[in-house]
Design a protein around this motif. Structure first.
Motif, PDB file in Angstrom:
ATOM      1  N   ILE A   1      14.634   0.177 -21.159  1.00  0.00           N
ATOM      2  CA  ILE A   1      15.788  -0.514 -21.743  1.00  0.00           C
ATOM      3  C   ILE A   1      15.311  -1.802 -22.413  1.00  0.00           C
ATOM      4  CG2 ILE A   1      17.934  -1.748 -21.177  1.00  0.00           C
ATOM      5  CD1 ILE A   1      18.353   0.335 -18.943  1.00  0.00           C
ATOM      6  N   SER A   2      15.774  -2.043 -23.617  1.00  0.00           N
ATOM      7  CA  SER A   2      15.348  -3.215 -24.378  1.00  0.00           C
ATOM      8  C   SER A   2      15.663  -4.503 -23.623  1.00  0.00           C
ATOM      9  CB  SER A   2      16.052  -3.244 -25.737  1.00  0.00           C
ATOM     10  OG  SER A   2      15.756  -4.446 -26.421  1.00  0.00           O
ATOM     11  N   LEU A   3      14.742  -5.470 -23.698  1.00  0.00           N
ATOM     12  CA  LEU A   3      14.971  -6.771 -23.081  1.00  0.00           C
ATOM     13  C   LEU A   3      15.826  -7.665 -23.969  1.00  0.00           C
ATOM     14  CD1 LEU A   3      11.489  -7.549 -21.476  1.00  0.00           C
ATOM     15  CD2 LEU A   3      13.390  -6.170 -20.604  1.00  0.00           C
ATOM     16  N   ASP A   4      16.119  -7.204 -25.173  1.00  0.00           N
ATOM     17  CA  ASP A   4      17.059  -7.902 -26.053  1.00  0.00           C
ATOM     18  C   ASP A   4      18.464  -7.430 -25.686  1.00  0.00           C
ATOM     19  OD1 ASP A   4      18.904  -7.862 -28.526  1.00  0.00           O
ATOM     20  OD2 ASP A   4      17.304  -9.235 -29.124  1.00  0.00           O
ATOM     21  N   PRO A   5      19.316  -8.323 -25.164  1.00  0.00           N
ATOM     22  CA  PRO A   5      20.643  -7.896 -24.688  1.00  0.00           C
ATOM     23  C   PRO A   5      21.460  -7.153 -25.738  1.00  0.00           C
ATOM     24  CG  PRO A   5      20.180 -10.119 -23.943  1.00  0.00           C
ATOM     25  CD  PRO A   5      19.094  -9.762 -24.908  1.00  0.00           C
ATOM     26  N   GLU A   6      21.441  -7.609 -26.986  1.00  0.00           N
ATOM     27  CA  GLU A   6      22.222  -6.940 -28.030  1.00  0.00           C
ATOM     28  C   GLU A   6      21.734  -5.511 -28.248  1.00  0.00           C
ATOM     29  OE1 GLU A   6      24.877  -7.939 -29.255  1.00  0.00           O
ATOM     30  OE2 GLU A   6      24.929 -10.129 -29.136  1.00  0.00           O
ATOM     31  N   GLU A   7      20.421  -5.314 -28.239  1.00  0.00           N
ATOM     32  CA  GLU A   7      19.866  -3.972 -28.399  1.00  0.00           C
ATOM     33  C   GLU A   7      20.216  -3.096 -27.199  1.00  0.00           C
ATOM     34  OE1 GLU A   7      15.701  -4.118 -29.178  1.00  0.00           O
ATOM     35  OE2 GLU A   7      15.922  -5.207 -31.075  1.00  0.00           O
ATOM     36  N   ALA A   8      20.162  -3.682 -25.992  1.00  0.00           N
ATOM     37  CA  ALA A   8      20.487  -2.921 -24.777  1.00  0.00           C
ATOM     38  C   ALA A   8      21.955  -2.483 -24.793  1.00  0.00           C
ATOM     39  CB  ALA A   8      20.193  -3.765 -23.541  1.00  0.00           C
ATOM     40  N   ILE A   9      22.827  -3.355 -25.290  1.00  0.00           N
ATOM     41  CA  ILE A   9      24.260  -3.012 -25.380  1.00  0.00           C
ATOM     42  C   ILE A   9      24.470  -1.876 -26.388  1.00  0.00           C
ATOM     43  CG2 ILE A   9      26.542  -3.863 -26.041  1.00  0.00           C
ATOM     44  CD1 ILE A   9      25.526  -6.689 -25.089  1.00  0.00           C
ATOM     45  N   GLU A  10      23.831  -1.985 -27.529  1.00  0.00           N
ATOM     46  CA  GLU A  10      23.961  -0.956 -28.563  1.00  0.00           C
ATOM     47  C   GLU A  10      23.436   0.389 -28.061  1.00  0.00           C
ATOM     48  OE1 GLU A  10      24.987   0.798 -32.145  1.00  0.00           O
ATOM     49  OE2 GLU A  10      25.545  -1.193 -31.365  1.00  0.00           O
ATOM     50  N   ALA A  11      22.362   0.365 -27.234  1.00  0.00           N
ATOM     51  CA  ALA A  11      21.746   1.595 -26.735  1.00  0.00           C
ATOM     52  C   ALA A  11      22.644   2.354 -25.767  1.00  0.00           C
ATOM     53  CB  ALA A  11      20.410   1.272 -26.069  1.00  0.00           C
ATOM     54  N   LEU A  12      23.670   1.690 -25.226  1.00  0.00           N
ATOM     55  CA  LEU A  12      24.598   2.388 -24.335  1.00  0.00           C
ATOM     56  C   LEU A  12      25.248   3.572 -25.050  1.00  0.00           C
ATOM     57  CD1 LEU A  12      26.438  -0.657 -22.658  1.00  0.00           C
ATOM     58  CD2 LEU A  12      24.710   0.818 -21.597  1.00  0.00           C
ATOM     59  N   LYS A  13      25.453   3.419 -26.351  1.00  0.00           N
ATOM     60  CA  LYS A  13      26.157   4.452 -27.123  1.00  0.00           C
ATOM     61  C   LYS A  13      25.352   5.747 -27.257  1.00  0.00           C
ATOM     62  CE  LYS A  13      28.356   0.911 -30.026  1.00  0.00           C
ATOM     63  NZ  LYS A  13      28.470   0.382 -31.414  1.00  0.00           N
ATOM     64  N   SER A  14      24.036   5.644 -27.233  1.00  0.00           N
ATOM     65  CA  SER A  14      23.203   6.825 -27.485  1.00  0.00           C
ATOM     66  C   SER A  14      22.338   7.219 -26.295  1.00  0.00           C
ATOM     67  CB  SER A  14      22.289   6.563 -28.691  1.00  0.00           C
ATOM     68  OG  SER A  14      21.483   5.415 -28.458  1.00  0.00           O
ATOM     69  N   GLY A  15      22.554   6.571 -25.150  1.00  0.00           N
ATOM     70  CA  GLY A  15      21.721   6.832 -23.985  1.00  0.00           C
ATOM     71  C   GLY A  15      21.886   8.234 -23.425  1.00  0.00           C
ATOM     72  N   THR A  16      20.868   8.659 -22.661  1.00  0.00           N
ATOM     73  CA  THR A  16      20.915   9.951 -21.982  1.00  0.00           C
ATOM     74  C   THR A  16      20.780   9.743 -20.484  1.00  0.00           C
ATOM     75  OG1 THR A  16      18.528  10.226 -22.243  1.00  0.00           O
ATOM     76  CG2 THR A  16      19.921  11.186 -23.945  1.00  0.00           C
ATOM     77  N   GLU A  17      21.361  10.648 -19.713  1.00  0.00           N
ATOM     78  CA  GLU A  17      21.344  10.507 -18.255  1.00  0.00           C
ATOM     79  C   GLU A  17      20.012  10.985 -17.675  1.00  0.00           C
ATOM     80  OE1 GLU A  17      23.674  12.300 -14.345  1.00  0.00           O
ATOM     81  OE2 GLU A  17      24.789  12.024 -16.212  1.00  0.00           O
ATOM     82  N   LYS A  18      19.492  10.207 -16.720  1.00  0.00           N
ATOM     83  CA  LYS A  18      18.265  10.580 -16.026  1.00  0.00           C
ATOM     84  C   LYS A  18      18.379  10.155 -14.560  1.00  0.00           C
ATOM     85  CE  LYS A  18      13.219   9.969 -16.109  1.00  0.00           C
ATOM     86  NZ  LYS A  18      12.886  11.386 -16.264  1.00  0.00           N
ATOM     87  N   ALA A  19      18.061  11.049 -13.639  1.00  0.00           N
ATOM     88  CA  ALA A  19      18.075  10.717 -12.215  1.00  0.00           C
ATOM     89  C   ALA A  19      16.772  10.013 -11.854  1.00  0.00           C
ATOM     90  CB  ALA A  19      18.241  11.984 -11.381  1.00  0.00           C
ATOM     91  N   VAL A  20      16.858   8.800 -11.292  1.00  0.00           N
ATOM     92  CA  VAL A  20      15.657   8.008 -11.007  1.00  0.00           C
ATOM     93  C   VAL A  20      15.595   7.634  -9.526  1.00  0.00           C
ATOM     94  CG1 VAL A  20      15.574   7.119 -13.361  1.00  0.00           C
ATOM     95  CG2 VAL A  20      16.779   5.811 -11.601  1.00  0.00           C
ATOM     96  N   ASP A  21      14.370   7.363  -9.078  1.00  0.00           N
ATOM     97  CA  ASP A  21      14.125   7.035  -7.675  1.00  0.00           C
ATOM     98  C   ASP A  21      14.512   5.590  -7.365  1.00  0.00           C
ATOM     99  OD1 ASP A  21      12.842   9.510  -7.704  1.00  0.00           O
ATOM    100  OD2 ASP A  21      10.822   8.635  -7.795  1.00  0.00           O
ATOM    101  N   ILE A  22      14.896   5.359  -6.101  1.00  0.00           N
ATOM    102  CA  ILE A  22      14.910   4.019  -5.524  1.00  0.00           C
ATOM    103  C   ILE A  22      14.253   4.138  -4.150  1.00  0.00           C
ATOM    104  CG2 ILE A  22      16.950   3.230  -6.780  1.00  0.00           C
ATOM    105  CD1 ILE A  22      18.570   3.581  -4.175  1.00  0.00           C
ATOM    106  N   ALA A  23      14.052   3.020  -3.490  1.00  0.00           N
ATOM    107  CA  ALA A  23      13.435   3.046  -2.161  1.00  0.00           C
ATOM    108  C   ALA A  23      14.317   2.310  -1.167  1.00  0.00           C
ATOM    109  CB  ALA A  23      12.039   2.432  -2.206  1.00  0.00           C
ATOM    110  N   LYS A  24      14.099   2.607   0.101  1.00  0.00           N
ATOM    111  CA  LYS A  24      14.896   2.009   1.162  1.00  0.00           C
ATOM    112  C   LYS A  24      13.961   1.495   2.252  1.00  0.00           C
ATOM    113  CE  LYS A  24      18.698   3.127   4.353  1.00  0.00           C
ATOM    114  NZ  LYS A  24      19.593   4.217   4.835  1.00  0.00           N
ATOM    115  N   VAL A  25      14.106   0.236   2.615  1.00  0.00           N
ATOM    116  CA  VAL A  25      13.373  -0.337   3.733  1.00  0.00           C
ATOM    117  C   VAL A  25      14.409  -0.810   4.750  1.00  0.00           C
ATOM    118  CG1 VAL A  25      13.131  -2.517   2.435  1.00  0.00           C
ATOM    119  CG2 VAL A  25      11.764  -2.131   4.487  1.00  0.00           C
ATOM    120  N   GLU A  26      14.423  -0.137   5.904  1.00  0.00           N
ATOM    121  CA  GLU A  26      15.484  -0.347   6.894  1.00  0.00           C
ATOM    122  C   GLU A  26      16.834  -0.130   6.207  1.00  0.00           C
ATOM    123  OE1 GLU A  26      14.530  -0.385   9.954  1.00  0.00           O
ATOM    124  OE2 GLU A  26      12.427  -0.635   9.454  1.00  0.00           O
TER     125      GLU A  26
END
Length: 301
Positions: free
Chosen positions: A103-128
């Protein structure tokens, strides 16, 4: 109609969140969502709001802020029966999760990218009972970087972490660890233990270059003896994306890990103060439904 919750930290990005608020709301409405905007005022607000979005079966959650706000929002989505699609607008010092997701670190670009984004399932981790998306660190360096103040982050950015890290690495102190993982047990003295989930840590995208956002693995790095000279060598290996090849570094790739130390030792989780040892960490594979830019999806395939 579809419902979107927009969670923002008004003090993030040197209080620039207000500059982008209207644009995010407008973009989400153009995407066909009824928008419910929530502003954080204190710690854990973003977690509470995200949980409400799950309970009320929202379709989409967008969080805007620094790594702390994003971590809180993801924590609110984690392990919920109904989980909305998630995306973020980065406004922090480092923005590791945004970097890892492309995701772009430029906020305006990141906002614009919401319109064309694709869904992807991503990992997270859990500690306790704590969730994280990027890094857990244990050792003097981890403790020192936890002491970086919000003022230092604002003034110096990622350099603040580097300065505190240099102070810690010059000390002689090591800790005795017992680390149980998928392939056995590692035991010995170490200066630093890192458990990375993505390739971006502290704004540096070469710590674990092989780490993917959906590989289902924790990437464990044990720095055994890093005095200043060793640290300079390790830093060079890190810069080249060759950390695993350094003789002072033990690299282990695992789905879970249990970490014990002789004395309780504080860890740093995604840049903030965490919990003390002993504890167990596990990966939650492909757990978050993230909206990412289409070019990032193509790159990882």
């Amino acid at each position: 109609m579809k419902k979107a919750m927009f969670i923002l930290n008004p003090s993030a990005g040197k209080e620039k969140a207000a500059d982008y608020k209207e644009n995010v709301e407008k973009t989400l409405k153009e995407m066909g969502y009824i928008v419910d905007t929530k502003e954080t005022a204190k710690q854990s607000d973003a977690t509470r709001f995200a949980k409400e979005a799950c309970e009320q079966r929202y379709d989409f959650v967008v969080a805007m802020g620094g790594d702390g706000t994003i971590n809180e929002a993801v924590s609110g989505l984690a392990e919920q029966p109904h989980q909305p699609l998630f995306s973020l607008i980065p406004l922090g010092t480092v923005n590791d999760f945004a970097r890892a997701l492309g995701i772009s670190l430029d906020p305006e670009e990141a906002i614009e990218a919401l319109k064309s984004g694709t869904e992807k399932a991503v990992d997270i981790a859990k500690v306790e009972d704590i969730y994280f998306m990027n890094i857990l660190a244990i050792g003097d360096i981890a403790e020192s970087t936890s002491s970086v103040s919000p003022e230092q982050k604002t003034r110096l950015g990622a350099m603040a972490y580097f300065i505190e890290g240099i102070k810690a690495i010059t000390s002689e102190e090591e800790t005795h660890f017992e680390i149980e993982h998928d392939h056995g047990v590692w035991e010995g003295d170490a200066k630093l233990v890192l458990v990375a989930l993505t390739n971006s840590v502290g704004g540096f995208e070469r710590l674990a270059p092989e780490a993917l956002t959906d590989d289902g693995l924790l990437h464990l790095y044990i720095v055994e003896n890093a005095k200043l000279a060793g640290f300079i060598r390790i830093a060079g290996a890190l810069w080249r994306g060759k950390l695993e090849e350094d003789p002072a570094v033990e690299a282990i790739h695992t789905t879970k890990v249990s970490i014990k130390t002789i004395e309780p030792l504080l860890c740093n989780i995604d840049g903030d103060e965490g919990i003390v040892t002993p504890f167990k960490i596990e990966v939650l594979p492909r757990h978050i439904r993230a909206l990412i830019p289409p070019e990032k999806e193509e790159l990882e395939e």
